[in-house]
Design a protein around this motif. Structure first.
Motif, PDB file in Angstrom:
ATOM      1  N   ARG A  10       0.834  -1.204   0.000  1.00 22.45           N
ATOM      2  CA  ARG A  10       0.000   0.000   0.000  1.00 22.45           C
ATOM      3  C   ARG A  10       0.873   1.261   0.000  1.00 22.45           C
ATOM      4  NH1 ARG A  10      -5.401  -0.860   0.988  1.00 22.45           N
ATOM      5  NH2 ARG A  10      -5.969  -2.965   1.657  1.00 22.45           N
ATOM      6  N   PRO A  11       1.635   1.446  -1.072  1.00 17.00           N
ATOM      7  CA  PRO A  11       2.483   2.647  -1.113  1.00 17.00           C
ATOM      8  C   PRO A  11       1.634   3.907  -1.143  1.00 17.00           C
ATOM      9  CG  PRO A  11       2.429   1.596  -3.250  1.00 17.00           C
ATOM     10  CD  PRO A  11       1.727   0.665  -2.311  1.00 17.00           C
ATOM     11  N   ALA A  12       2.143   4.949  -0.533  1.00 14.52           N
ATOM     12  CA  ALA A  12       1.416   6.218  -0.567  1.00 14.52           C
ATOM     13  C   ALA A  12       1.264   6.687  -2.003  1.00 14.52           C
ATOM     14  CB  ALA A  12       2.152   7.263   0.264  1.00 14.52           C
ATOM     15  N   ALA A  13       2.346   6.640  -2.758  1.00 20.61           N
ATOM     16  CA  ALA A  13       2.309   7.052  -4.160  1.00 20.61           C
ATOM     17  C   ALA A  13       3.057   6.037  -4.997  1.00 20.61           C
ATOM     18  CB  ALA A  13       2.925   8.431  -4.336  1.00 20.61           C
ATOM     19  N   LEU A  14       2.479   5.685  -6.112  1.00 23.65           N
ATOM     20  CA  LEU A  14       3.073   4.730  -7.035  1.00 23.65           C
ATOM     21  C   LEU A  14       3.256   5.402  -8.387  1.00 23.65           C
ATOM     22  CD1 LEU A  14       3.859   1.748  -7.751  1.00 23.65           C
ATOM     23  CD2 LEU A  14       1.458   1.422  -8.410  1.00 23.65           C
ATOM     24  N   VAL A  15       4.457   5.325  -8.932  1.00 16.30           N
ATOM     25  CA  VAL A  15       4.733   5.792 -10.289  1.00 16.30           C
ATOM     26  C   VAL A  15       5.136   4.579 -11.100  1.00 16.30           C
ATOM     27  CG1 VAL A  15       6.160   7.264 -11.750  1.00 16.30           C
ATOM     28  CG2 VAL A  15       5.442   8.079  -9.498  1.00 16.30           C
ATOM     29  N   ILE A  16       4.549   4.410 -12.271  1.00 11.22           N
ATOM     30  CA  ILE A  16       4.869   3.272 -13.131  1.00 11.22           C
ATOM     31  C   ILE A  16       5.520   3.806 -14.403  1.00 11.22           C
ATOM     32  CG2 ILE A  16       3.992   1.207 -14.262  1.00 11.22           C
ATOM     33  CD1 ILE A  16       1.582   1.277 -12.449  1.00 11.22           C
ATOM     34  N   GLY A  17       6.781   3.443 -14.585  1.00 10.29           N
ATOM     35  CA  GLY A  17       7.550   3.923 -15.732  1.00 10.29           C
ATOM     36  C   GLY A  17       8.660   4.855 -15.286  1.00 10.29           C
ATOM     37  N   ALA A  18       9.925   4.434 -15.492  1.00 11.14           N
ATOM     38  CA  ALA A  18      11.071   5.202 -14.994  1.00 11.14           C
ATOM     39  C   ALA A  18      11.793   5.935 -16.108  1.00 11.14           C
ATOM     40  CB  ALA A  18      12.035   4.280 -14.244  1.00 11.14           C
ATOM     41  N   PRO A  20      11.893   9.870 -18.270  1.00  8.72           N
ATOM     42  CA  PRO A  20      11.919  11.254 -17.780  1.00  8.72           C
ATOM     43  C   PRO A  20      10.608  11.710 -17.146  1.00  8.72           C
ATOM     44  CG  PRO A  20      12.981  11.113 -19.918  1.00  8.72           C
ATOM     45  CD  PRO A  20      12.371   9.773 -19.662  1.00  8.72           C
ATOM     46  N   ALA A  21       9.465  11.361 -17.734  1.00  5.78           N
ATOM     47  CA  ALA A  21       8.182  11.800 -17.174  1.00  5.78           C
ATOM     48  C   ALA A  21       7.931  11.150 -15.819  1.00  5.78           C
ATOM     49  CB  ALA A  21       7.046  11.471 -18.145  1.00  5.78           C
ATOM     50  N   GLY A  22       8.190   9.848 -15.714  1.00  7.32           N
ATOM     51  CA  GLY A  22       7.965   9.156 -14.451  1.00  7.32           C
ATOM     52  C   GLY A  22       8.909   9.624 -13.362  1.00  7.32           C
ATOM     53  N   LEU A  23      10.172   9.830 -13.714  1.00  9.07           N
ATOM     54  CA  LEU A  23      11.141  10.298 -12.729  1.00  9.07           C
ATOM     55  C   LEU A  23      10.795  11.702 -12.242  1.00  9.07           C
ATOM     56  CD1 LEU A  23      14.396   8.982 -14.434  1.00  9.07           C
ATOM     57  CD2 LEU A  23      13.396   8.116 -12.321  1.00  9.07           C
ATOM     58  N   MET A  24      10.337  12.569 -13.156  1.00  6.81           N
ATOM     59  CA  MET A  24       9.962  13.912 -12.742  1.00  6.81           C
ATOM     60  C   MET A  24       8.709  13.883 -11.866  1.00  6.81           C
ATOM     61  SD  MET A  24      10.779  17.052 -12.642  1.00  6.81           S
ATOM     62  CE  MET A  24      11.919  17.513 -13.949  1.00  6.81           C
ATOM     63  N   ALA A  25       7.748  13.016 -12.176  1.00  5.01           N
ATOM     64  CA  ALA A  25       6.568  12.884 -11.323  1.00  5.01           C
ATOM     65  C   ALA A  25       6.970  12.398  -9.931  1.00  5.01           C
ATOM     66  CB  ALA A  25       5.568  11.916 -11.958  1.00  5.01           C
ATOM     67  N   ALA A  26       7.889  11.436  -9.876  1.00  4.45           N
ATOM     68  CA  ALA A  26       8.369  10.940  -8.584  1.00  4.45           C
ATOM     69  C   ALA A  26       9.059  12.045  -7.799  1.00  4.45           C
ATOM     70  CB  ALA A  26       9.315   9.761  -8.799  1.00  4.45           C
ATOM     71  N   GLU A  27       9.814  12.896  -8.501  1.00  4.92           N
ATOM     72  CA  GLU A  27      10.498  13.989  -7.821  1.00  4.92           C
ATOM     73  C   GLU A  27       9.503  14.965  -7.202  1.00  4.92           C
ATOM     74  OE1 GLU A  27      13.916  17.390  -8.631  1.00  4.92           O
ATOM     75  OE2 GLU A  27      13.673  15.718 -10.023  1.00  4.92           O
ATOM     76  N   MET A  28       8.437  15.270  -7.919  1.00  3.70           N
ATOM     77  CA  MET A  28       7.431  16.200  -7.393  1.00  3.70           C
ATOM     78  C   MET A  28       6.710  15.608  -6.181  1.00  3.70           C
ATOM     79  SD  MET A  28       7.712  18.922  -9.166  1.00  3.70           S
ATOM     80  CE  MET A  28       9.472  18.510  -9.164  1.00  3.70           C
ATOM     81  N   LEU A  29       6.407  14.328  -6.230  1.00  2.92           N
ATOM     82  CA  LEU A  29       5.764  13.668  -5.088  1.00  2.92           C
ATOM     83  C   LEU A  29       6.712  13.638  -3.889  1.00  2.92           C
ATOM     84  CD1 LEU A  29       4.108  10.868  -7.177  1.00  2.92           C
ATOM     85  CD2 LEU A  29       2.829  12.313  -5.570  1.00  2.92           C
ATOM     86  N   GLY A  30       7.978  13.308  -4.149  1.00  2.28           N
ATOM     87  CA  GLY A  30       8.951  13.283  -3.069  1.00  2.28           C
ATOM     88  C   GLY A  30       9.165  14.652  -2.459  1.00  2.28           C
ATOM     89  N   ALA A  31       9.130  15.699  -3.305  1.00  2.00           N
ATOM     90  CA  ALA A  31       9.293  17.059  -2.796  1.00  2.00           C
ATOM     91  C   ALA A  31       8.143  17.462  -1.884  1.00  2.00           C
ATOM     92  CB  ALA A  31       9.398  18.043  -3.963  1.00  2.00           C
ATOM     93  N   ALA A  32       6.994  16.812  -2.045  1.00  2.00           N
ATOM     94  CA  ALA A  32       5.844  17.049  -1.172  1.00  2.00           C
ATOM     95  C   ALA A  32       5.854  16.137   0.047  1.00  2.00           C
ATOM     96  CB  ALA A  32       4.558  16.856  -1.960  1.00  2.00           C
ATOM     97  N   ALA A  33       6.992  15.478   0.299  1.00  2.00           N
ATOM     98  CA  ALA A  33       7.164  14.578   1.453  1.00  2.00           C
ATOM     99  C   ALA A  33       6.243  13.375   1.382  1.00  2.00           C
ATOM    100  CB  ALA A  33       6.964  15.336   2.765  1.00  2.00           C
ATOM    101  N   ILE A  34       5.945  12.926   0.168  1.00  2.00           N
ATOM    102  CA  ILE A  34       5.116  11.737  -0.025  1.00  2.00           C
ATOM    103  C   ILE A  34       6.025  10.599  -0.478  1.00  2.00           C
ATOM    104  CG2 ILE A  34       3.254  10.719  -1.391  1.00  2.00           C
ATOM    105  CD1 ILE A  34       2.103  13.570  -1.656  1.00  2.00           C
ATOM    106  N   PRO A  35       6.073   9.501   0.275  1.00  2.00           N
ATOM    107  CA  PRO A  35       6.910   8.364  -0.130  1.00  2.00           C
ATOM    108  C   PRO A  35       6.465   7.803  -1.478  1.00  2.00           C
ATOM    109  CG  PRO A  35       6.200   8.133   2.158  1.00  2.00           C
ATOM    110  CD  PRO A  35       5.406   9.257   1.567  1.00  2.00           C
ATOM    111  N   VAL A  36       7.430   7.470  -2.308  1.00  2.00           N
ATOM    112  CA  VAL A  36       7.142   7.024  -3.675  1.00  2.00           C
ATOM    113  C   VAL A  36       7.759   5.647  -3.921  1.00  2.00           C
ATOM    114  CG1 VAL A  36       7.442   7.518  -6.138  1.00  2.00           C
ATOM    115  CG2 VAL A  36       7.114   9.400  -4.517  1.00  2.00           C
ATOM    116  N   THR A  37       6.975   4.768  -4.510  1.00  2.00           N
ATOM    117  CA  THR A  37       7.486   3.529  -5.088  1.00  2.00           C
ATOM    118  C   THR A  37       7.430   3.680  -6.596  1.00  2.00           C
ATOM    119  OG1 THR A  37       6.785   2.134  -3.243  1.00  2.00           O
ATOM    120  CG2 THR A  37       7.132   1.056  -5.358  1.00  2.00           C
ATOM    121  N   LEU A  38       8.556   3.466  -7.258  1.00  2.00           N
ATOM    122  CA  LEU A  38       8.642   3.600  -8.715  1.00  2.00           C
ATOM    123  C   LEU A  38       8.869   2.218  -9.312  1.00  2.00           C
ATOM    124  CD1 LEU A  38       8.902   5.245 -11.338  1.00  2.00           C
ATOM    125  CD2 LEU A  38      11.303   5.631 -10.770  1.00  2.00           C
TER     126      LEU A  38
END
Length: 404
Positions: A10-18, A20-38
């Motif tokens: 039950r990850p707080a945030a899940l990004v599928i696809g690593a 440029p778009a997925g990595l940038m989405a993960a960065e924005m979620l992480g910057a909001a202090a939301i744990p990310v599983t990529l």
């Protein structure tokens, strides 16, 4: 327990696809202090990004916004707020923030000084790991089960995740060996997401050359203008055994895909009247080839194209000059989808809200080449992926915080 705390299933945030778009989405979620599983289906992250960097990673183009946005054609108004927040200047600042200095070439294209993608990617992944992102490779998404869990095929066997929010950044449908195979399209289609059919973009064109052209395969065709429909660009292309490819072709690839004829102006700096005068001044007994060489200094692959496409070479100077200004290339089609640099088609604008969330799947956002937009090479593609990834990541973070 903190409402955003991450768990294995039950990850707080899940990004599928690593990519440029997925990595940038993960960065924005992480910057909001939301744990990310990529999760990435391939053995490592950003394979297409790394491949693009082998010829010098063109991150963006130093160009004023109206001209820059125009490269996205009718999708420009859709992408405008995203490009405003993550346009050419922002992309350069982002690269510098990762310790990668950039420079601008004579054409306005922006590259890392290292001229490779790998140093930037390593720095980016390190920063994301510092934010707490967990990268899962060889996790291939299979869709949703009947309970709404996201299903994955993994090296350890099937897994199901129930994230608080999801960002899909699975790429288009070209270069399947690098991960962009479009396998997600039937999944989203079955979920009620409206899709535009995939089509090749930034692809080469096919020409049935005669054996006369074989010595010139691989040669760059320089000093020309290329025309298709209403488009005219000053650029180079490359002659290949199968046809023509390269930046000049990619810049007009959409018009070519839609059936416009391809014409080459071999003398873009001279008008037809000047060419006619120079050709007419040569002795009447001179052969067509010698007249082209001596009057116009035409040689190499450009001369070969005239001999191939204007056979027999006209004796009339005005007719020949006209042909040199609009040399028609008989196309046998365009390169197949999987050989294209990028794709048109994907998730239609009407299928997502302003935050790029799927209307058919609340809490699921989409970014990058999955969306129905296209742009030529020259920095526009990567900037578009970064901009949509940033937008989707920030919108996903806001949505999760509202729905905790």
């Amino acid at each position: 327990m903190h409402p955003a705390q991450d768990h294995d299933d039950r990850p707080a945030a899940l990004v599928i696809g690593a990519g440029p778009a997925g990595l940038m989405a993960a960065e924005m979620l992480g910057a909001a202090a939301i744990p990310v599983t990529l999760c990435e289906g391939r053995p490592s992250a950003a394979r297409k990004f790394l491949m693009a960097g082998k010829s010098g990673l063109n991150l963006t183009k130093a160009e004023a916004r109206p001209e820059f946005d125009a490269a996205y054609a009718e999708a420009a108004d859709w992408l405008a707020p995203m490009l405003a927040a993550c346009g050419p200047d922002a992309v350069q600042d982002w690269a510098r923030g990762l310790g990668q200095e950039v420079f601008t070439g004579s054409s306005g294209r922006v590259f890392p000084v290292a001229m490779k993608a790998s140093p930037l990617l390593r720095a980016w992944l390190a920063r994301l790991a510092g934010q707490g992102m967990r990268l899962r490779t060889r996790w291939r998404w299979q869709g949703w089960d009947e309970d709404g869990a996201l299903c994955f095929d993994t090296p350890e066997g099937p897994r199901r995740l129930r994230p608080g929010v999801t960002v899909l950044a699975l790429g288009g449908a070209s270069w399947a060996r690098l991960g962009s195979d479009g396998a997600w399209a039937p999944i989203l289609g079955a979920a009620g997401v409206e899709l535009a059919p995939f089509q090749p973009a930034n692809m080469g064109v096919l020409v049935d050359w005669s054996a006369h052209m074989a010595p010139h395969f691989g040669a760059p065709v320089k000093g020309i203008a290329l025309m298709a429909g209403a488009q005219r660009v000053r650029a180079e292309c490359v002659l290949s055994a199968r046809g023509l490819e390269g930046g000049g072709i990619y810049a007009i690839s959409r018009a070519l895909r839609e059936g416009a004829p391809l014409r080459l102006d071999l003398f873009p700096d001279l008008d037809a009247a000047t060419l006619t005068c120079r050709l007419a001044a040569r002795p009447a007994r001179e052969s067509g080839t010698n007249r082209l060489r001596k009057a116009l200094r035409l040689s190499g692959v450009r001369l070969a194209l005239v001999q191939e496409l204007l056979r027999p070479v006209p004796r009339d100077a005005a007719v020949l000059a006209s042909g040199l200004k609009a040399l028609t290339v008989p196309l046998a089609g365009v390169a197949p989808l999987d050989e294209a640099i990028s794709t048109a088609g994907g998730v239609r604008r009407c299928a997502v809200d302003d935050g790029l969330m799927l209307r058919a799947r609340p809490g699921v956002f989409v970014a990058g080449e999955m969306l129905d937009w296209e742009a030529p090479t020259g920095g526009y593609l990567i900037t578009g992926c970064l901009a949509t990834g940033r937008h989707a990541g920030r919108a996903a973070a806001d949505w999760l915080q509202r729905h905790r």
